[in-house]
Scaffold this motif. Structure first.
Motif, PDB file in Angstrom:
ATOM      1  N   VAL A 157       0.833  -1.199   0.000  1.00  0.00           N
ATOM      2  CA  VAL A 157       0.000   0.000   0.000  1.00  0.00           C
ATOM      3  C   VAL A 157       0.869   1.252   0.000  1.00  0.00           C
ATOM      4  N   TYR A 158       0.577   2.145  -0.927  1.00  0.00           N
ATOM      5  CA  TYR A 158       1.181   3.470  -0.964  1.00  0.00           C
ATOM      6  C   TYR A 158       0.105   4.474  -0.547  1.00  0.00           C
ATOM      7  N   HIS A 159       0.369   5.198   0.521  1.00  0.00           N
ATOM      8  CA  HIS A 159      -0.606   6.137   1.094  1.00  0.00           C
ATOM      9  C   HIS A 159      -0.035   7.546   0.994  1.00  0.00           C
ATOM     10  N   LEU A 160      -0.769   8.419   0.332  1.00  0.00           N
ATOM     11  CA  LEU A 160      -0.344   9.811   0.192  1.00  0.00           C
ATOM     12  C   LEU A 160      -1.361  10.711   0.873  1.00  0.00           C
ATOM     13  N   ALA A 161      -0.954  11.348   1.963  1.00  0.00           N
ATOM     14  CA  ALA A 161      -1.803  12.299   2.685  1.00  0.00           C
ATOM     15  C   ALA A 161      -1.522  13.696   2.145  1.00  0.00           C
ATOM     16  N   ILE A 162      -2.566  14.360   1.680  1.00  0.00           N
ATOM     17  CA  ILE A 162      -2.414  15.643   0.992  1.00  0.00           C
ATOM     18  C   ILE A 162      -2.610  16.798   1.971  1.00  0.00           C
ATOM     19  N   HIS A 163      -1.626  17.681   2.046  1.00  0.00           N
ATOM     20  CA  HIS A 163      -1.665  18.834   2.939  1.00  0.00           C
ATOM     21  C   HIS A 163      -1.150  20.074   2.213  1.00  0.00           C
ATOM     22  N   THR A 164      -1.464  21.229   2.764  1.00  0.00           N
ATOM     23  CA  THR A 164      -0.819  22.477   2.354  1.00  0.00           C
ATOM     24  C   THR A 164      -0.344  23.193   3.613  1.00  0.00           C
ATOM     25  N   PHE A 165       0.631  24.094   3.441  1.00  0.00           N
ATOM     26  CA  PHE A 165       1.187  24.789   4.605  1.00  0.00           C
ATOM     27  C   PHE A 165       1.269  26.288   4.349  1.00  0.00           C
ATOM     28  N   THR A 166       1.186  27.041   5.433  1.00  0.00           N
ATOM     29  CA  THR A 166       1.228  28.491   5.331  1.00  0.00           C
ATOM     30  C   THR A 166       2.624  28.946   4.894  1.00  0.00           C
ATOM     31  N   PRO A 167       2.694  29.934   3.979  1.00  0.00           N
ATOM     32  CA  PRO A 167       4.010  30.355   3.468  1.00  0.00           C
ATOM     33  C   PRO A 167       4.927  30.945   4.527  1.00  0.00           C
ATOM     34  N   VAL A 168       4.332  31.578   5.538  1.00  0.00           N
ATOM     35  CA  VAL A 168       5.129  32.225   6.592  1.00  0.00           C
ATOM     36  C   VAL A 168       4.591  31.759   7.942  1.00  0.00           C
ATOM     37  N   LEU A 169       5.474  31.283   8.808  1.00  0.00           N
ATOM     38  CA  LEU A 169       5.076  30.855  10.149  1.00  0.00           C
ATOM     39  C   LEU A 169       6.005  31.503  11.163  1.00  0.00           C
ATOM     40  N   ALA A 170       5.406  32.207  12.120  1.00  0.00           N
ATOM     41  CA  ALA A 170       6.171  32.887  13.184  1.00  0.00           C
ATOM     42  C   ALA A 170       7.254  33.784  12.590  1.00  0.00           C
ATOM     43  N   GLY A 171       6.912  34.473  11.502  1.00  0.00           N
ATOM     44  CA  GLY A 171       7.844  35.408  10.878  1.00  0.00           C
ATOM     45  C   GLY A 171       8.872  34.770   9.966  1.00  0.00           C
ATOM     46  N   GLU A 172       8.862  33.457   9.866  1.00  0.00           N
ATOM     47  CA  GLU A 172       9.839  32.754   9.032  1.00  0.00           C
ATOM     48  C   GLU A 172       9.206  32.338   7.709  1.00  0.00           C
ATOM     49  N   VAL A 173       9.840  32.743   6.609  1.00  0.00           N
ATOM     50  CA  VAL A 173       9.359  32.356   5.282  1.00  0.00           C
ATOM     51  C   VAL A 173       9.796  30.929   5.005  1.00  0.00           C
ATOM     52  N   ARG A 174       8.827  30.069   4.712  1.00  0.00           N
ATOM     53  CA  ARG A 174       9.126  28.667   4.436  1.00  0.00           C
ATOM     54  C   ARG A 174       9.833  28.534   3.090  1.00  0.00           C
ATOM     55  N   GLU A 175      10.833  27.683   3.038  1.00  0.00           N
ATOM     56  CA  GLU A 175      11.682  27.560   1.856  1.00  0.00           C
ATOM     57  C   GLU A 175      11.038  26.712   0.762  1.00  0.00           C
ATOM     58  N   SER A 234       5.058  -3.662   3.502  1.00  0.00           N
ATOM     59  CA  SER A 234       3.624  -3.648   3.219  1.00  0.00           C
ATOM     60  C   SER A 234       3.045  -2.254   3.051  1.00  0.00           C
ATOM     61  N   TYR A 235       3.661  -1.273   3.703  1.00  0.00           N
ATOM     62  CA  TYR A 235       3.059   0.065   3.762  1.00  0.00           C
ATOM     63  C   TYR A 235       4.107   1.140   3.567  1.00  0.00           C
ATOM     64  N   ALA A 236       3.798   2.089   2.695  1.00  0.00           N
ATOM     65  CA  ALA A 236       4.630   3.281   2.499  1.00  0.00           C
ATOM     66  C   ALA A 236       3.724   4.504   2.638  1.00  0.00           C
ATOM     67  N   GLY A 237       4.010   5.336   3.638  1.00  0.00           N
ATOM     68  CA  GLY A 237       3.163   6.491   3.908  1.00  0.00           C
ATOM     69  C   GLY A 237       3.902   7.798   3.700  1.00  0.00           C
ATOM     70  N   PHE A 238       3.206   8.756   3.110  1.00  0.00           N
ATOM     71  CA  PHE A 238       3.804  10.053   2.792  1.00  0.00           C
ATOM     72  C   PHE A 238       2.820  11.168   3.117  1.00  0.00           C
ATOM     73  N   GLU A 239       3.360  12.319   3.458  1.00  0.00           N
ATOM     74  CA  GLU A 239       2.570  13.543   3.483  1.00  0.00           C
ATOM     75  C   GLU A 239       3.130  14.445   2.394  1.00  0.00           C
ATOM     76  N   LEU A 240       2.257  14.825   1.475  1.00  0.00           N
ATOM     77  CA  LEU A 240       2.640  15.766   0.423  1.00  0.00           C
ATOM     78  C   LEU A 240       2.203  17.146   0.871  1.00  0.00           C
ATOM     79  N   GLU A 241       3.157  18.022   1.100  1.00  0.00           N
ATOM     80  CA  GLU A 241       2.900  19.373   1.595  1.00  0.00           C
ATOM     81  C   GLU A 241       3.145  20.385   0.478  1.00  0.00           C
ATOM     82  N   VAL A 242       2.121  21.168   0.164  1.00  0.00           N
ATOM     83  CA  VAL A 242       2.221  22.161  -0.909  1.00  0.00           C
ATOM     84  C   VAL A 242       2.059  23.557  -0.307  1.00  0.00           C
ATOM     85  N   ASN A 243       2.928  24.454  -0.697  1.00  0.00           N
ATOM     86  CA  ASN A 243       2.901  25.812  -0.176  1.00  0.00           C
ATOM     87  C   ASN A 243       1.598  26.514  -0.570  1.00  0.00           C
ATOM     88  N   GLN A 244       0.912  27.077   0.418  1.00  0.00           N
ATOM     89  CA  GLN A 244      -0.378  27.730   0.164  1.00  0.00           C
ATOM     90  C   GLN A 244      -0.259  29.004  -0.665  1.00  0.00           C
TER      91      GLN A 244
END
Length: 276
Positions: A157-175, A234-244
């Motif tokens: 099983v290949y499991h892809l959890a889809i997420h997005t993240f805020t571009p700036v957190l606590a004043g830090e620009v995400r790379e 048996s299992y491969a799990g991922f979180e795909l994070e895309v910049n908002q």
């Protein structure tokens, strides 16, 4: 501002030069490509932060603070749109929960201090158990059962959890533009993550695709929890994070191009791994 506009304009130009016309046509028509005919592997998508819904009986908890429900703390902007597009284009199942993470955090394990937010952590234990039984366990149990059944049938099983993240957190620009989160100690995940990154950069070389950014791949999340239940073979799990920033700040065409690039990359990576 103008700096962002220039960035998105450049990105759109670079992205548009790297399309495979046949793949774009296939995505537009959602036609069936001969990618998924090997039955030794299966693939599923989840989206744990798909919405910001608060059931009526809990709305009083947010009275006077409703603005939080329209922030990145409540919902992953664009994640459900992306997840639905990927599911349709790859003909793979999608399981999501649209209850806000501010009510109960579907991407944290039982017992995690972040399971309940500042709005719900003060609730009596009995009320918390009701929240978990109604809005937390159904999603997680369904996904775990689907994975267990697929493994029992002889599939990886290949499991892809889809997420997005805020571009700036606590004043830090995400790379990162796109982050692929996985466990470096699990060889199946490392191999698929490598292929997915390779295909993302082939589709869209202008994007900054990073491993385990903006979060560590072994930090507590749904795939991390599931790794404890299912072994590496048996299992491969991922979180795909895309910049908002692509969904919130850019030209809508840029977001559509990023979605298409991710779709094409995922399809190609699935072919490589023989998933279906």
């Amino acid at each position: 501002g103008s700096r962002h506009n220039g960035y998105f304009s450049k990105l759109k130009t670079l992205l548009s030069k790297n399309w495979d016309a046949r793949l774009i046509d296939a995505i537009k028509t959602r036609s069936s490509l001969p990618y998924f005919n090997i039955m030794t592997s299966t693939f599923l998508l989840t989206c744990e932060h798909a919405g910001n819904n608060i059931p009526p009986e809990y709305e009083h908890l947010f009275k006077g603070k409703e603005e939080y429900l329209y922030s990145h703390k409540a919902i992953d902007f664009g994640a459900l749109h992306l997840a639905k597009h990927l599911a349709a284009a790859t003909n793979q199942p999608l399981y999501n929960t649209t209850t806000s993470r501010l009510l109960v955090e579907a991407n944290r394990s039982p017992g995690n201090a972040e399971l309940f937010s500042d709005f719900t952590k003060h609730l009596p234990d009995k009320e918390k158990q009701i929240l978990l039984a109604t809005y937390y366990f159904p999603h997680r149990t369904q996904v775990a059962e689907k994975i267990a059944a697929a493994i029992a049938a002889g599939n990886t099983v290949y499991h892809l959890a889809i997420h997005t993240f805020t571009p700036v957190l606590a004043g830090e620009v995400r790379e990162a533009d796109i982050g692929i989160l996985f466990d470096l100690e699990r060889s199946l995940e490392e191999a698929f993550a490598g292929k997915l990154k390779e295909e993302l950069l082939r589709q869209a070389p202008a994007l900054n695709v990073l491993y385990n950014s903006p979060y560590p791949g072994n930090a507590d999340g749904f795939p991390t929890y599931l790794r404890k239940k299912f072994d590496n073979a048996s299992y491969a799990g991922f979180e795909l994070e895309v910049n908002q920033k692509f969904f919130l700040q850019g030209d809508p065409q840029v977001w559509q191009m990023v979605v298409a690039a991710i779709t094409g990359a995922l399809q190609a990576a699935m072919v490589h791994e023989g998933t279906g």
